[in-house]
Design an enzyme around this catalytic site. Structure first.
Site, short mmCIF file in Angstrom:
data_model
loop_
_atom_site.label_atom_id
_atom_site.label_comp_id
_atom_site.label_asym_id
_atom_site.label_seq_id
_atom_site.Cartn_x
_atom_site.Cartn_y
_atom_site.Cartn_z
N LEU A 291 0.82 -1.21 0.00
CA LEU A 291 0.00 0.00 0.00
C LEU A 291 0.86 1.26 0.00
O LEU A 291 0.45 2.32 -0.48
CB LEU A 291 -0.88 0.03 1.25
CG LEU A 291 -1.93 -1.07 1.38
CD1 LEU A 291 -2.52 -1.09 2.78
CD2 LEU A 291 -3.03 -0.87 0.34
N THR B 227 5.23 2.70 0.87
CA THR B 227 6.57 2.41 1.37
C THR B 227 7.07 3.62 2.12
O THR B 227 6.64 4.75 1.88
CB THR B 227 7.55 2.10 0.22
OG1 THR B 227 7.53 3.20 -0.68
CG2 THR B 227 7.19 0.83 -0.51
N SER C 293 10.66 4.97 4.76
CA SER C 293 12.11 4.93 4.85
C SER C 293 12.63 3.59 5.36
O SER C 293 13.74 3.19 5.02
CB SER C 293 12.59 6.03 5.79
OG SER C 293 11.74 7.13 5.73
N GLY D 116 10.63 0.55 5.73
CA GLY D 116 9.87 -0.65 5.41
C GLY D 116 8.71 -0.34 4.51
O GLY D 116 8.72 0.66 3.79
N LYS E 124 2.33 -2.95 8.71
CA LYS E 124 3.58 -2.24 8.44
C LYS E 124 4.73 -3.17 8.77
O LYS E 124 4.79 -3.73 9.87
CB LYS E 124 3.63 -0.98 9.30
CG LYS E 124 4.85 -0.12 9.08
CD LYS E 124 4.59 1.26 9.69
CE LYS E 124 5.81 2.14 9.68
NZ LYS E 124 5.49 3.53 10.06
N LYS F 251 1.87 15.55 7.49
CA LYS F 251 2.00 15.77 6.04
C LYS F 251 0.90 14.97 5.36
O LYS F 251 0.40 13.99 5.93
CB LYS F 251 3.39 15.33 5.55
CG LYS F 251 3.75 13.90 5.88
CD LYS F 251 5.17 13.56 5.46
CE LYS F 251 5.51 12.11 5.78
NZ LYS F 251 6.88 11.74 5.48
N ASP G 25 1.24 6.59 10.90
CA ASP G 25 2.69 6.79 11.02
C ASP G 25 3.09 7.62 12.25
O ASP G 25 3.25 8.83 12.17
CB ASP G 25 3.26 7.44 9.75
CG ASP G 25 4.78 7.40 9.75
OD1 ASP G 25 5.37 6.87 10.71
OD2 ASP G 25 5.39 7.90 8.78
N THR H 243 6.31 36.51 30.66
CA THR H 243 7.77 36.47 30.55
C THR H 243 8.27 35.08 30.95
O THR H 243 8.06 34.65 32.08
CB THR H 243 8.40 37.50 31.52
OG1 THR H 243 7.64 38.69 31.46
CG2 THR H 243 9.84 37.78 31.16
N1 LIG Z 1 -3.35 1.72 8.19
C1 LIG Z 1 -3.08 1.96 6.91
N2 LIG Z 1 -3.99 1.68 5.95
C2 LIG Z 1 -3.70 1.92 4.66
N3 LIG Z 1 -2.53 2.41 4.22
C3 LIG Z 1 -1.60 2.69 5.12
C4 LIG Z 1 -1.81 2.49 6.51
N4 LIG Z 1 -0.69 2.89 7.17
C5 LIG Z 1 0.16 3.31 6.24
N5 LIG Z 1 -0.36 3.20 5.00
C6 LIG Z 1 0.29 3.57 3.74
O1 LIG Z 1 1.66 3.27 3.81
C7 LIG Z 1 2.44 4.47 3.66
C8 LIG Z 1 3.70 4.38 4.49
O2 LIG Z 1 3.33 4.20 5.86
P1 LIG Z 1 4.15 4.91 6.99
O3 LIG Z 1 4.14 6.39 6.72
O4 LIG Z 1 3.62 4.45 8.29
O5 LIG Z 1 5.59 4.30 6.74
P2 LIG Z 1 6.99 4.94 7.13
O6 LIG Z 1 8.02 3.93 6.76
O7 LIG Z 1 6.96 5.37 8.54
O8 LIG Z 1 7.02 6.19 6.18
P3 LIG Z 1 7.89 7.53 6.30
O9 LIG Z 1 9.23 7.22 5.76
O10 LIG Z 1 7.11 8.51 5.44
O11 LIG Z 1 7.91 7.93 7.73
C9 LIG Z 1 1.48 5.59 4.06
O12 LIG Z 1 1.85 6.80 3.48
C10 LIG Z 1 0.16 5.06 3.51
O13 LIG Z 1 0.07 5.27 2.13
#
Ligand SMILES: Nc1ncnc2c1ncn2[C@@H]1O[C@H](COP(=O)(O)OP(=O)(O)OP(=O)(O)O)[C@@H](O)[C@H]1O
Length: 411
Positions: free
Chosen positions: A137, A139, A141, A143, A160, A256, A272, A289
């Site tokens: 769904l 990606t 940094s 995973g 995740k 974001k 996230d 102050t």
């Molecule tokens: N619960 C969820 N349901 C559907 N899609 C999700 C869910 N959680 C995350 N995603 C998708 O996966 C993407 C990456 O998830 P996440 O931001 O948690 O990963 P990250 O590795 O922490 O990313 P970043 O490097 O941006 O911090 C999200 O932008 C979203 O598109």
């Protein structure tokens, strides 16, 4: 002279906001996309256009004070028919039982929308064989996030997957453990639900609700810009979620559009928590102050981004003056002047002129129709709203040596 009274973490009013909702305990509610056809959403296409009609719909949406809005609020109130189910529950059991089979102390029914700090215990030991992995769904940094299907109840979740070695290499061990702990603790209508975590020799897994409508980022990209009322709707839901997090002593720090997902009805879910931080003693209010405050707090030196401190924001001419005013006051570098950080806390933000027509209590109950309902087939594992990614080639479920396992004992 500073007054110390306001230097406590502010218990905000969302006690009231959420106490009245309790929307998601009723798992019997089912919303069909057809039921939403009477919604105020005019943008049935894939974008929220800036056409007048959309603008008008948004206005109506935010002013929707009447007792019987046209969009079947009851259905909204009993939403999340599939998301409130523990992945290891079979369907029948999930609707009535409060305890999953694998751990008698767990509460398998999603908590209500209260802001209670009682943590949802999600430490059921799921394992890879509980799920069938589907497509990616998103990606990040460290995973990727997969759509998965529970082998127990056939419902869809998002998992995740973080590579331990990568997390260690990028010095993200603490952040990752924090992410797990905080996500497990929070429960709010506009925050993603974490059901549990597990690990194998190489990876960490976090089982969440699958939020079907895709990223706000994608919608924004397609729409190019949101009409003022649409932007206001999303900003208001974010405000409630952040207000809740702050009341729990959590600062999110990664806001974001990529991290804002849309549920099947178009309401926001923040995902996230990789950069979120628990700051139990945080001083949310700061005025007068600041005699007793450390210089790095006063000067915000902890965040060494002088360009951010000095940068000048250029606002486009089409932005609503009230929205611009709110933004200017939120991104004020001087903490002693920043809205949300003053005596009135988050109430100052909620009472800002841009939000004047927002009925916060109804918004918190998802009683205000979203401006855009994602075209998804709810509950079917429809991931059409997500971008496509090359799939992981390495198999999950590794056994054998686990040099980093000791760093992730909580998973
Ligand atoms: N619960 C969820 N349901 C559907 N899609 C999700 C869910 N959680 C995350 N995603 C998708 O996966 C993407 C990456 O998830 P996440 O931001 O948690 O990963 P990250 O590795 O922490 O990313 P970043 O490097 O941006 O911090 C999200 O932008 C979203 O598109």
């Amino acid at each position: 002279m500073p007054t110390l009274g306001f230097l406590k973490k502010k218990k905000t009013k969302e006690h009231d906001l959420h106490d009245s909702s309790s929307p998601i305990e009723n798992h019997a509610g089912h919303i069909t996309t057809a039921a939403r056809s009477g919604s105020l959403v005019s943008a049935s296409a894939n974008t929220v256009s800036s056409a007048n009609s959309s603008e008008k719909a948004g206005d109506t949406m935010m002013q929707n004070h009447g007792p019987t809005p046209t969009s079947a609020p009851q259905e909204t109130l009993t939403s999340r028919p599939h998301t409130g189910t523990d992945p290891t529950q079979t369907d029948g059991a999930a609707l009535s039982r409060a305890e999953p089979h694998h751990n008698g102390s767990e509460n398998a029914v999603l908590p209500s929308n209260h802001q209670s700090a009682v943590p949802r215990s999600t430490k059921g030991k799921y394992q890879l064989t509980d799920f069938t992995m589907k497509r990616t769904l998103g990606t990040g940094s460290f995973g990727r996030v997969h759509l998965v299907q529970s082998n127990h109840n056939q419902r869809f979740y998002a998992v995740k997957v973080l590579k331990k070695a990568q997390v260690v290499k990028m010095k993200q061990v603490e952040h990752t453990n924090d992410e797990r702990r905080m996500l497990q603790k929070v429960k709010h209508a506009f925050l993603v639900t974490l059901w549990g975590t597990f690990q194998d020799a190489r990876n960490l897994y976090m089982v969440m609700d699958f939020i079907e409508g895709g990223e706000l980022f994608s919608l924004l990209r397609k729409s190019q810009r949101f009409p003022n009322p649409v932007a206001k709707f999303y900003a208001a839901e974010v405000t409630l979620a952040l207000d809740y997090l702050h009341s729990q002593g959590i600062i999110y720090r990664d806001l974001k559009p990529e991290n804002l997902l849309l549920d099947r009805h178009g309401h926001l879910k923040i995902t996230d928590f990789g950069f979120a931080k628990e700051v139990p003693d945080i001083t949310w209010t700061l005025c007068g102050t600041p005699d007793y405050l450390a210089p790095e707090v006063v000067g915000s030196k902890g965040y060494n981004k002088s360009n951010i401190l000095k940068g000048k924001v250029k606002y486009p001419p089409y932005i609503h003056p009230d929205a611009q005013n709110l933004l200017e006051r939120l991104i004020t570098a001087d903490l002693t002047k920043r809205l949300g950080n003053l005596h009135g806390g988050s109430k100052d933000v909620m009472q800002h002129a841009w939000f004047s027509e927002v009925t916060w209590d109804r918004l918190a109950k998802k009683d205000i129709d979203a401006p855009y309902v994602p075209p998804v087939q709810a509950g079917s594992g429809d991931a059409s709203q997500f971008d496509k990614y090359p799939e992981e080639t390495e198999e999950y479920g590794h056994k054998g040596s686990d040099p980093h396992g000791y760093l992730f004992k909580e998973f």
